[in-house]
Scaffold this motif. Structure first.
Motif, short mmCIF file in Angstrom:
data_model
loop_
_atom_site.label_atom_id
_atom_site.label_comp_id
_atom_site.label_asym_id
_atom_site.label_seq_id
_atom_site.Cartn_x
_atom_site.Cartn_y
_atom_site.Cartn_z
N PHE A 335 -1.75 -1.05 -11.08
CA PHE A 335 -0.68 -1.74 -10.37
C PHE A 335 0.06 -2.71 -11.29
O PHE A 335 -0.50 -3.21 -12.27
N ILE A 336 1.31 -2.97 -10.92
CA ILE A 336 2.10 -4.05 -11.52
C ILE A 336 2.46 -5.03 -10.41
O ILE A 336 3.02 -4.65 -9.39
N VAL A 337 2.11 -6.30 -10.61
CA VAL A 337 2.46 -7.37 -9.67
C VAL A 337 3.50 -8.25 -10.35
O VAL A 337 3.26 -8.79 -11.44
N GLU A 338 4.66 -8.38 -9.73
CA GLU A 338 5.73 -9.24 -10.24
C GLU A 338 5.99 -10.33 -9.22
O GLU A 338 6.28 -10.05 -8.06
N SER A 339 5.89 -11.57 -9.67
CA SER A 339 6.03 -12.72 -8.78
C SER A 339 7.17 -13.61 -9.25
O SER A 339 7.35 -13.81 -10.46
N LEU A 340 7.90 -14.16 -8.30
CA LEU A 340 9.03 -15.06 -8.59
C LEU A 340 8.81 -16.38 -7.87
O LEU A 340 8.62 -16.41 -6.65
N GLY A 341 8.79 -17.48 -8.63
CA GLY A 341 8.73 -18.83 -8.05
C GLY A 341 10.09 -19.48 -8.20
O GLY A 341 10.69 -19.43 -9.29
N MET A 342 10.60 -20.10 -7.14
CA MET A 342 11.96 -20.63 -7.18
C MET A 342 12.01 -22.00 -6.52
O MET A 342 11.48 -22.21 -5.42
N ILE A 343 12.64 -22.94 -7.21
CA ILE A 343 12.95 -24.27 -6.68
C ILE A 343 14.45 -24.32 -6.50
O ILE A 343 15.21 -24.30 -7.47
N ALA A 344 14.91 -24.35 -5.26
CA ALA A 344 16.35 -24.32 -4.97
C ALA A 344 16.90 -25.74 -4.96
O ALA A 344 16.34 -26.64 -4.34
N LYS A 345 18.01 -25.93 -5.66
CA LYS A 345 18.73 -27.19 -5.66
C LYS A 345 20.11 -26.99 -5.05
O LYS A 345 20.51 -25.88 -4.74
N SER A 346 20.84 -28.07 -4.92
CA SER A 346 22.13 -27.99 -4.24
C SER A 346 23.11 -27.10 -4.99
O SER A 346 23.83 -26.30 -4.39
N ALA A 347 23.14 -27.22 -6.31
CA ALA A 347 24.12 -26.45 -7.08
C ALA A 347 23.51 -25.32 -7.89
O ALA A 347 24.22 -24.47 -8.40
N SER A 348 22.19 -25.30 -8.02
CA SER A 348 21.55 -24.27 -8.84
C SER A 348 20.11 -24.11 -8.37
O SER A 348 19.68 -24.74 -7.40
N GLN A 351 13.97 -20.92 -11.70
CA GLN A 351 13.14 -19.76 -11.42
C GLN A 351 12.16 -19.52 -12.57
O GLN A 351 12.50 -19.70 -13.74
N ARG A 352 10.95 -19.14 -12.19
CA ARG A 352 9.95 -18.70 -13.16
C ARG A 352 9.34 -17.40 -12.64
O ARG A 352 9.19 -17.22 -11.43
N THR A 353 8.99 -16.51 -13.55
CA THR A 353 8.42 -15.23 -13.16
C THR A 353 7.07 -15.01 -13.85
O THR A 353 6.86 -15.46 -14.98
N VAL A 354 6.19 -14.31 -13.18
CA VAL A 354 4.91 -13.90 -13.73
C VAL A 354 4.74 -12.42 -13.44
O VAL A 354 4.94 -11.97 -12.32
N LYS A 355 4.41 -11.66 -14.48
CA LYS A 355 4.21 -10.22 -14.35
C LYS A 355 2.80 -9.88 -14.80
O LYS A 355 2.40 -10.24 -15.91
N VAL A 356 2.06 -9.19 -13.95
CA VAL A 356 0.66 -8.87 -14.23
C VAL A 356 0.43 -7.38 -14.03
O VAL A 356 0.88 -6.81 -13.02
N ALA A 357 -0.23 -6.76 -14.98
CA ALA A 357 -0.67 -5.37 -14.84
C ALA A 357 -2.18 -5.36 -14.68
O ALA A 357 -2.90 -5.96 -15.48
N ALA A 358 -2.66 -4.71 -13.62
CA ALA A 358 -4.09 -4.67 -13.34
C ALA A 358 -4.51 -3.24 -13.05
O ALA A 358 -3.74 -2.45 -12.51
N ALA A 359 -5.75 -2.91 -13.41
CA ALA A 359 -6.27 -1.57 -13.17
C ALA A 359 -7.74 -1.68 -12.82
O ALA A 359 -8.43 -2.63 -13.21
N PHE A 360 -8.22 -0.70 -12.06
CA PHE A 360 -9.62 -0.63 -11.70
C PHE A 360 -10.30 0.35 -12.64
O PHE A 360 -9.97 1.54 -12.67
N THR A 361 -11.24 -0.16 -13.40
CA THR A 361 -11.80 0.62 -14.49
C THR A 361 -12.96 1.52 -14.07
O THR A 361 -13.34 2.40 -14.81
N SER A 362 -13.53 1.26 -12.90
CA SER A 362 -14.67 2.08 -12.49
C SER A 362 -14.42 2.75 -11.15
O SER A 362 -15.29 2.86 -10.31
N ALA A 363 -13.15 3.14 -10.95
CA ALA A 363 -12.79 3.76 -9.67
C ALA A 363 -13.53 5.07 -9.46
O ALA A 363 -13.91 5.40 -8.36
#
Length: 456
Positions: A335-348, A351-363
């Motif tokens: 899987f790929i998990v993409e997350s967006l954190g956002m602090i909204a201001k009046s004029a702008s 944003q920060r993003t985190v992208k994580v790739a995860a896999a199950f190795t003993s499926a």
């Protein structure tokens, strides 16, 4: 005059100090907003990984398996655990106003407990098991002097992955209006062999010559990596991959999967044609309609039987005569998990993003672990994987007789009452036990491995 000049200088200094203080305050607030947005994005990524872990736990839950429910029936519902999109959190105040008083009070109490006073986070989850894994193209050490034959029936995971990639590239050439201009130097089999050279050990090129001669002639010069891809963008460094071809390949390849097989329940038509290039548009339409009718493919054999018996494609059984040689599966383990954190201001907004790739190795036990090409590296996790000297590959420990047979091996008693898989090698045999018997995870459980984590 002296007093006036002094007052003017003092005023200028005050304005300068005020301006400097204002700039410092804005920088401090910006750092604070960046930090808050980062931790919001990180929270979203953690929630995404939690959803993925919950999906894996339920998928392998003995209680669900003991219900005797057809996997094709329950599969789509389990997939919703990770695939269902969720709205940003925390919810807006206007959405809370639509609730009745008791629910609104409970929601407000929950939001207060989160300590999130401003900003929101959101995340998306997508499967990487529906793409061709470039890291499964690692050639075993004993095959480095053999030129790969992509036209023959594939007998090893690296050859199956290479064959699918060749089929994909040939499809690009057939669908191009002017292939001589769009892909002037593309030779599918040669390009796939060069990708194999990039991730495989050794100095000799599979197609002949030294694999580093081309790379050493570049400015600046470099060498073939001889290790797995860390990012998809690394593909642009491989001989024969230009910017245009990379953009064409990007949606269909991955380096964030742990297995070499493609999930047919998530693969698009392009990848299905890579598995079997003789599919017609009508075949793909009927496959899609039948899959929607049943929910999902309950087994690889169900998929193969439908192609051979209903669609009448006998060539499929010729290409893949044994179920153990299927280069596809029905499960989602990467899987790929993409997350967006956002602090909204009046004029702008910040944003920060985190992208994580995860896999199950003993499926599943008895499957080849791509990217591990040495016995020493494989032996780092003796309770979960073992080195099969017969084929010079690292495999996950089988958990039952079916997985042992796929290894291949014989499920037997070791003489002390402990069941395990006896792997017969050239001059000896090796006893391999299920993960639980070696102090690892219980049979049927998954070990989540983070393959990639980036923050922006």
């Amino acid at each position: 005059m002296t007093v006036l000049v002094a007052l003017m200088i003092i005023t200028i200094l005050l304005f300068e100090f005020q301006y400097a203080s204002m700039v410092e305050r804005k920088l401090a607030y910006n750092d604070l907003n960046q930090t808050q947005a980062y931790y919001l994005a990180k929270s979203g990524a953690r929630i995404g990984l939690l959803r993925v872990a919950l999906f894996a736990r339920l998928k392998n839950s003995p209680q669900i398996k003991s219900m005797g429910v057809d996997p094709a029936m329950i599969g789509p519902y389990l997939e919703q655990i990770w695939s269902l999109p969720l709205p940003p959190f925390p919810p807006s105040a206007s959405s809370l106003d639509k609730l009745n008083k008791s629910d609104r009070d409970a929601a407000e109490k929950t939001l207060e407990d989160t300590k999130i006073t401003e900003g929101t986070y959101s995340h998306t989850i997508r499967t990487e098991s529906s793409k061709i894994n470039l890291n499964s193209l690692v050639v075993p050490p004993d095959k480095l002097n053999e030129r790969p034959n992509f036209a023959a029936r594939c007998t090893a995971p690296y050859l199956c992955a290479g064959q699918m990639l060749v089929n994909l590239l040939q499809r690009f050439l057939r669908e191009s209006e002017n292939p001589y201009e769009e892909y002037p130097d593309l030779r599918p089999e040669e390009l796939v062999a060069d990708i194999m050279d990039w991730v495989s050990p050794g100095d000799n090129r599979l197609m002949g010559g030294n694999k580093d001669s081309f790379y050493q002639s570049q400015k600046p010069p470099y060498r073939a990596k001889r290790n797995r891809f860390f990012t998809v963008e690394e593909l642009k460094m491989v001989r024969g991959v230009d910017a245009h071809l990379f953009e064409k390949l990007r949606p269909h390849v991955t380096v964030y999967a742990y297995e070499s097989k493609i999930n047919i329940n998530a693969a698009n038509d392009t990848l299905l044609r890579a598995i079997f290039p003789d599919f017609t548009d009508d075949d793909l339409k009927r496959l899609g309609e039948y899959k929607r009718q049943i929910g999902s493919w309950g087994s690889e054999k169900m998929f193969a039987d439908y192609i051979v018996q209903t669609l009448g494609r006998s060539g499929f059984s010729t290409l893949y005569p044994e179920p153990t040689s299927y280069p596809f599966t029905i499960g989602t383990d990467s899987f790929i998990v993409e997350s967006l954190g956002m602090i909204a201001k009046s004029a702008s907004s910040v944003q920060r993003t985190v992208k994580v790739a995860a896999a199950f190795t003993s499926a599943r036990g008895g499957t080849i672990i791509p990217g591990i090409v040495t016995e020493a590296e494989c032996n780092k996790n003796p309770g979960l994987q073992f080195w099969n000297a017969e084929v010079s590959q690292c495999l996950t420990n089988p958990r039952n007789a079916a997985e042992c047979q796929n290894a291949p091996g014989v499920w037997t008693d070791d003489g002390s009452g402990r069941m395990g898989c006896r792997i017969q090698q050239a001059y000896s045999s090796k006893m391999v036990y299920p993960p639980a018997a070696t102090g690892g995870k219980t049979p049927g459980s998954n070990t989540m491995k983070i393959l990639y984590w980036t923050e922006n």
